[in-house]
Motif scaffolding. Sequence first.
Motif, PDB file in Angstrom:
ATOM      1  N   UNK A  36       0.833  -1.195   0.000  1.00 55.34           N
ATOM      2  CA  UNK A  36       0.000   0.000   0.000  1.00 55.34           C
ATOM      3  C   UNK A  36       0.872   1.251   0.000  1.00 55.34           C
ATOM      4  N   UNK A  37       0.370   2.291  -0.668  1.00 54.56           N
ATOM      5  CA  UNK A  37       1.138   3.533  -0.770  1.00 54.56           C
ATOM      6  C   UNK A  37       0.198   4.726  -0.780  1.00 54.56           C
ATOM      7  N   UNK A  38       0.448   5.664   0.111  1.00 54.61           N
ATOM      8  CA  UNK A  38      -0.268   6.940   0.114  1.00 54.61           C
ATOM      9  C   UNK A  38       0.690   7.999  -0.405  1.00 54.61           C
ATOM     10  N   UNK A  39       0.285   8.690  -1.456  1.00 55.83           N
ATOM     11  CA  UNK A  39       1.103   9.764  -2.011  1.00 55.83           C
ATOM     12  C   UNK A  39       0.393  11.096  -1.820  1.00 55.83           C
ATOM     13  N   UNK A  40       1.005  11.964  -1.050  1.00 56.37           N
ATOM     14  CA  UNK A  40       0.500  13.316  -0.899  1.00 56.37           C
ATOM     15  C   UNK A  40       1.096  14.206  -1.983  1.00 56.37           C
ATOM     16  N   UNK A  41       0.598  15.425  -2.115  1.00 50.75           N
ATOM     17  CA  UNK A  41       1.144  16.351  -3.108  1.00 50.75           C
ATOM     18  C   UNK A  41       2.641  16.573  -2.909  1.00 50.75           C
ATOM     19  N   UNK A  42       3.405  16.405  -3.980  1.00 51.11           N
ATOM     20  CA  UNK A  42       4.844  16.644  -3.930  1.00 51.11           C
ATOM     21  C   UNK A  42       5.648  15.637  -3.128  1.00 51.11           C
ATOM     22  N   UNK A  43       5.056  14.516  -2.773  1.00 55.62           N
ATOM     23  CA  UNK A  43       5.736  13.522  -1.937  1.00 55.62           C
ATOM     24  C   UNK A  43       6.936  12.906  -2.663  1.00 55.62           C
ATOM     25  N   UNK A  44       7.881  12.431  -1.881  1.00 59.52           N
ATOM     26  CA  UNK A  44       9.046  11.681  -2.363  1.00 59.52           C
ATOM     27  C   UNK A  44       9.046  10.356  -1.615  1.00 59.52           C
ATOM     28  N   UNK A  45       8.890   9.253  -2.334  1.00 59.11           N
ATOM     29  CA  UNK A  45       8.837   7.943  -1.688  1.00 59.11           C
ATOM     30  C   UNK A  45       9.922   7.035  -2.239  1.00 59.11           C
ATOM     31  N   UNK A  46      10.521   6.280  -1.335  1.00 56.89           N
ATOM     32  CA  UNK A  46      11.518   5.285  -1.701  1.00 56.89           C
ATOM     33  C   UNK A  46      10.992   3.937  -1.224  1.00 56.89           C
ATOM     34  N   UNK A  47      10.754   3.016  -2.157  1.00 56.91           N
ATOM     35  CA  UNK A  47      10.101   1.744  -1.832  1.00 56.91           C
ATOM     36  C   UNK A  47      11.025   0.556  -2.058  1.00 56.91           C
TER      37      UNK A  47
END
Length: 137
Positions: free
Chosen positions: A117-128
């Motif tokens: 599962x992944x929640x992305x907010x505005x301008x988010x930076x995610x490393x999975x």
Amino acid sequence: MLRQPLLLLPGVATPPIDVTVRDDGAHVQGEIEHWAEEARAHGSGFNAPGHLSACVYLVPRSGSAGQFRVAWVNDGKFELSQVPPGEYEVLAFDRPPLDLEYESSEAMQKYEGKWQGLHLGPGANENLKVPLIRTDE
């Protein structure tokens, strides 16, 4: 128009269409868990030129404002930019599945427990770091 068709009838005024232009997409990058072991186990044909490449799908959850996205895996890593904010299920496949009906919750049940599962907010930076799903499973 993304979720329901636009009906145009002669002599009937069409409702206004609101268009929102956004510049707050998220950036998602990551790697496939145990990539080196997968490559060793499946030999030189695994993710090699001329063969179907491993891929990562970002599938929007039902009712989410997210949009379906695909990232191709290169040497165990992937990256996507300008991903719309929303709720996603992230799935990594050894090659693109031929029958992924991502809009059908019933069809997606066979991948239950295999996605992240992944929640992305505005301008988010995610490393999975995501597990690989073998398409022959």
